[in-house]
Design a protein around this motif. Sequence first.
Motif, PDB file in Angstrom:
ATOM      1  N   TRP A 234      35.089  31.674 -25.869  1.00  0.00           N
ATOM      2  CA  TRP A 234      36.458  32.165 -26.057  1.00  0.00           C
ATOM      3  C   TRP A 234      36.645  33.526 -25.398  1.00  0.00           C
ATOM      4  N   PHE A 235      35.659  34.407 -25.508  1.00  0.00           N
ATOM      5  CA  PHE A 235      35.760  35.717 -24.881  1.00  0.00           C
ATOM      6  C   PHE A 235      35.877  35.594 -23.361  1.00  0.00           C
ATOM      7  N   LEU A 236      35.157  34.645 -22.770  1.00  0.00           N
ATOM      8  CA  LEU A 236      35.250  34.436 -21.321  1.00  0.00           C
ATOM      9  C   LEU A 236      36.637  33.917 -20.946  1.00  0.00           C
ATOM     10  N   GLU A 237      37.210  33.061 -21.783  1.00  0.00           N
ATOM     11  CA  GLU A 237      38.584  32.615 -21.544  1.00  0.00           C
ATOM     12  C   GLU A 237      39.547  33.793 -21.619  1.00  0.00           C
ATOM     13  N   SER A 401      33.308  42.973 -37.267  1.00  0.00           N
ATOM     14  CA  SER A 401      33.350  43.226 -35.828  1.00  0.00           C
ATOM     15  C   SER A 401      31.955  43.145 -35.215  1.00  0.00           C
ATOM     16  N   THR A 402      30.956  43.623 -35.938  1.00  0.00           N
ATOM     17  CA  THR A 402      29.579  43.579 -35.442  1.00  0.00           C
ATOM     18  C   THR A 402      29.115  42.152 -35.239  1.00  0.00           C
ATOM     19  N   VAL A 403      29.429  41.268 -36.185  1.00  0.00           N
ATOM     20  CA  VAL A 403      29.056  39.858 -36.048  1.00  0.00           C
ATOM     21  C   VAL A 403      29.769  39.235 -34.850  1.00  0.00           C
ATOM     22  N   VAL A 404      31.047  39.573 -34.668  1.00  0.00           N
ATOM     23  CA  VAL A 404      31.816  39.025 -33.547  1.00  0.00           C
ATOM     24  C   VAL A 404      31.161  39.388 -32.221  1.00  0.00           C
ATOM     25  N   PHE A 405      30.848  40.671 -32.010  1.00  0.00           N
ATOM     26  CA  PHE A 405      30.305  41.099 -30.726  1.00  0.00           C
ATOM     27  C   PHE A 405      28.827  40.745 -30.581  1.00  0.00           C
ATOM     28  N   SER A 406      28.120  40.632 -31.695  1.00  0.00           N
ATOM     29  CA  SER A 406      26.724  40.185 -31.622  1.00  0.00           C
ATOM     30  C   SER A 406      26.628  38.756 -31.126  1.00  0.00           C
ATOM     31  N   ALA A 407      27.667  37.958 -31.410  1.00  0.00           N
ATOM     32  CA  ALA A 407      27.672  36.563 -30.976  1.00  0.00           C
ATOM     33  C   ALA A 407      27.731  36.430 -29.460  1.00  0.00           C
ATOM     34  N   LEU A 408      28.115  37.496 -28.764  1.00  0.00           N
ATOM     35  CA  LEU A 408      28.194  37.451 -27.301  1.00  0.00           C
ATOM     36  C   LEU A 408      26.826  37.586 -26.649  1.00  0.00           C
ATOM     37  N   GLY A 409      25.852  38.087 -27.378  1.00  0.00           N
ATOM     38  CA  GLY A 409      24.504  38.211 -26.847  1.00  0.00           C
ATOM     39  C   GLY A 409      24.454  39.046 -25.584  1.00  0.00           C
ATOM     40  N   ASN A 410      23.775  38.523 -24.546  1.00  0.00           N
ATOM     41  CA  ASN A 410      23.605  39.248 -23.294  1.00  0.00           C
ATOM     42  C   ASN A 410      24.816  39.156 -22.381  1.00  0.00           C
ATOM     43  N   SER A 411      25.834  38.407 -22.818  1.00  0.00           N
ATOM     44  CA  SER A 411      27.005  38.221 -21.959  1.00  0.00           C
ATOM     45  C   SER A 411      27.689  39.541 -21.631  1.00  0.00           C
ATOM     46  N   LEU A 412      27.618  40.498 -22.544  1.00  0.00           N
ATOM     47  CA  LEU A 412      28.276  41.781 -22.315  1.00  0.00           C
ATOM     48  C   LEU A 412      27.660  42.553 -21.152  1.00  0.00           C
ATOM     49  N   THR A 413      26.431  42.219 -20.801  1.00  0.00           N
ATOM     50  CA  THR A 413      25.775  42.918 -19.686  1.00  0.00           C
ATOM     51  C   THR A 413      25.520  42.002 -18.496  1.00  0.00           C
ATOM     52  N   GLU A 414      25.801  40.706 -18.659  1.00  0.00           N
ATOM     53  CA  GLU A 414      25.513  39.757 -17.583  1.00  0.00           C
ATOM     54  C   GLU A 414      26.761  39.106 -16.993  1.00  0.00           C
ATOM     55  N   GLN A 415      27.807  38.946 -17.789  1.00  0.00           N
ATOM     56  CA  GLN A 415      29.030  38.309 -17.302  1.00  0.00           C
ATOM     57  C   GLN A 415      29.958  39.358 -16.701  1.00  0.00           C
ATOM     58  N   ILE A 419      32.008  42.520 -18.347  1.00  0.00           N
ATOM     59  CA  ILE A 419      31.623  43.885 -17.963  1.00  0.00           C
ATOM     60  C   ILE A 419      32.845  44.660 -17.496  1.00  0.00           C
ATOM     61  N   ASN A 420      33.672  44.015 -16.675  1.00  0.00           N
ATOM     62  CA  ASN A 420      34.868  44.681 -16.147  1.00  0.00           C
ATOM     63  C   ASN A 420      35.902  44.967 -17.230  1.00  0.00           C
ATOM     64  N   TRP A 421      35.790  44.244 -18.309  1.00  0.00           N
ATOM     65  CA  TRP A 421      36.764  44.425 -19.385  1.00  0.00           C
ATOM     66  C   TRP A 421      36.252  45.343 -20.488  1.00  0.00           C
ATOM     67  N   LEU A 422      35.026  45.092 -20.972  1.00  0.00           N
ATOM     68  CA  LEU A 422      34.564  45.724 -22.207  1.00  0.00           C
ATOM     69  C   LEU A 422      33.517  46.810 -22.016  1.00  0.00           C
ATOM     70  N   SER A 423      32.986  46.980 -20.805  1.00  0.00           N
ATOM     71  CA  SER A 423      31.955  47.994 -20.619  1.00  0.00           C
ATOM     72  C   SER A 423      32.552  49.394 -20.715  1.00  0.00           C
ATOM     73  N   ARG A 424      31.701  50.357 -20.923  1.00  0.00           N
ATOM     74  CA  ARG A 424      32.140  51.739 -21.100  1.00  0.00           C
ATOM     75  C   ARG A 424      32.884  52.219 -19.849  1.00  0.00           C
ATOM     76  N   GLY A 425      34.090  52.726 -20.017  1.00  0.00           N
ATOM     77  CA  GLY A 425      34.868  53.249 -18.907  1.00  0.00           C
ATOM     78  C   GLY A 425      35.589  52.201 -18.085  1.00  0.00           C
ATOM     79  N   ALA A 426      35.481  50.909 -18.486  1.00  0.00           N
ATOM     80  CA  ALA A 426      36.105  49.848 -17.696  1.00  0.00           C
ATOM     81  C   ALA A 426      37.616  49.992 -17.643  1.00  0.00           C
ATOM     82  N   SER A 427      38.233  50.366 -18.759  1.00  0.00           N
ATOM     83  CA  SER A 427      39.690  50.463 -18.785  1.00  0.00           C
ATOM     84  C   SER A 427      40.190  51.593 -17.894  1.00  0.00           C
ATOM     85  N   ARG A 428      39.382  52.645 -17.752  1.00  0.00           N
ATOM     86  CA  ARG A 428      39.778  53.740 -16.861  1.00  0.00           C
ATOM     87  C   ARG A 428      39.714  53.282 -15.404  1.00  0.00           C
ATOM     88  N   ARG A 429      38.684  52.511 -15.073  1.00  0.00           N
ATOM     89  CA  ARG A 429      38.563  52.024 -13.701  1.00  0.00           C
ATOM     90  C   ARG A 429      39.664  51.034 -13.370  1.00  0.00           C
TER      91      ARG A 429
END
Length: 452
Positions: A234-237, A401-415, A419-429
Amino acid sequence: MTDIRIALSDKAIAQLPTPEDGWYLARDTELKGFFVVVGKRKRTFTVQGDLRQRGKRASSIRVSIGDATELTTRAARAIAKEYLAQISKGQHPKARLDGKPGQTETDGNSAKTGATLKHAWERYLEAHLIRKGRSEKTISGYRDHVERLFAEWLDTPLLDLATDPASVAEKHDQLTKENGPYIANGSMRTLRAIYNHARKTNRSLPRDNPADAVDWNQEERRNTGMGAGDLKGWFLELASLDNPIRREFHLFTLLCGSRPTALQQAKPEHINFRRRTLHIPKPKGGSKRAFDIPLSREMVLSLTRVLRFGRQMHPSQAQQWLFPAESATGHLSETKEDRAILSKWGNDLRQTFRTIATAAGVSEFDAKLLMNHSIPGVNAGYVTRHKLVEDHLRSQQQAISTVVFSALGNSLTEQEALINWLSRGASRRAVPQFRLEPNTLGEQQERIRQAA
């Protein structure tokens, strides 16, 4: 089933077949105008006759006598003869229920018995809905039922509907086929409420509500929530949505479990960055149900992003609305998505929040408080909700919220999309041309960053 003619008796009525849908009439061969309305759950003795005024036929009316399980056929036939005699004289059998002398003619001149559905609706709207602070969405729903679905009844006296319950049941059947079972049931609940309200000031109306003739459609709660295993997809969608404001709206809906309509009307001024809360001043139930949503770290970051996007995309509307848009209202007013693009939104996310709350170990009581549900029981009245928001409830919110984002696993650093959406400073870029006005939104953003 089609109507039939039989010699009505207790035994004959008991043997009548139950219709699969709707209702039919079993007319008596002995007494003209006397029959039983046979529905799926109820069988009602009824009479029908022509009201005459000055020797001319004015209207044909149906008057219910009583439930066939409570009256014998002999007793019902005796009442039917009396009713038919009164109808033939131009007198409505149920026009007088208060014990006062005199019969009320059904000539439309009486303000009480001639009160139409339109008049009753206008009074219900003003005295019950508006005066009690019902939301615009709630009022709009009632208005749609009355002024669109019941348009042909607006000038019909309530007394006519009360004495012809078969027509109400028939209308329900029609709405079920044309508009669906849920809308059909909802419209009849509206009619029932308006009639009951009208009868408070008009005891000449029959006590039997015409909506009682309806065979209600079965309704089931839609179980469309997601589990932890569904969140990565769902997060990827969600990351693929072009509009970043809509993207943050759906994410925030998931993280707080609020009703979407309440969030649509949220304003930047409703955020208290020091307390880390979002105030909802007028949720479902009106201003008396106002409450504060405690903000987890992930929710704070989501608000940070949406404030940035709003100021860049809709600078004028963003001064007033948290989720601004180019719409008549200035905020997001339609948050439905193509399910081929985003499979879950709206109340799907509210159900997901409740599901994830259980997985996070949040108690049922705390989950109800977070979702602003009514708490049953006497002891609940002693709970001061706002005293729990800044400590206990925020910790429960953070757990979800922790359970929600924990369910993403490594996707936050691999997808890359995440990364473009949720990584640190992404919204500024993502918004390089974004500028903050001094001493206003800039101060607010700084407080958010400190709170996070």
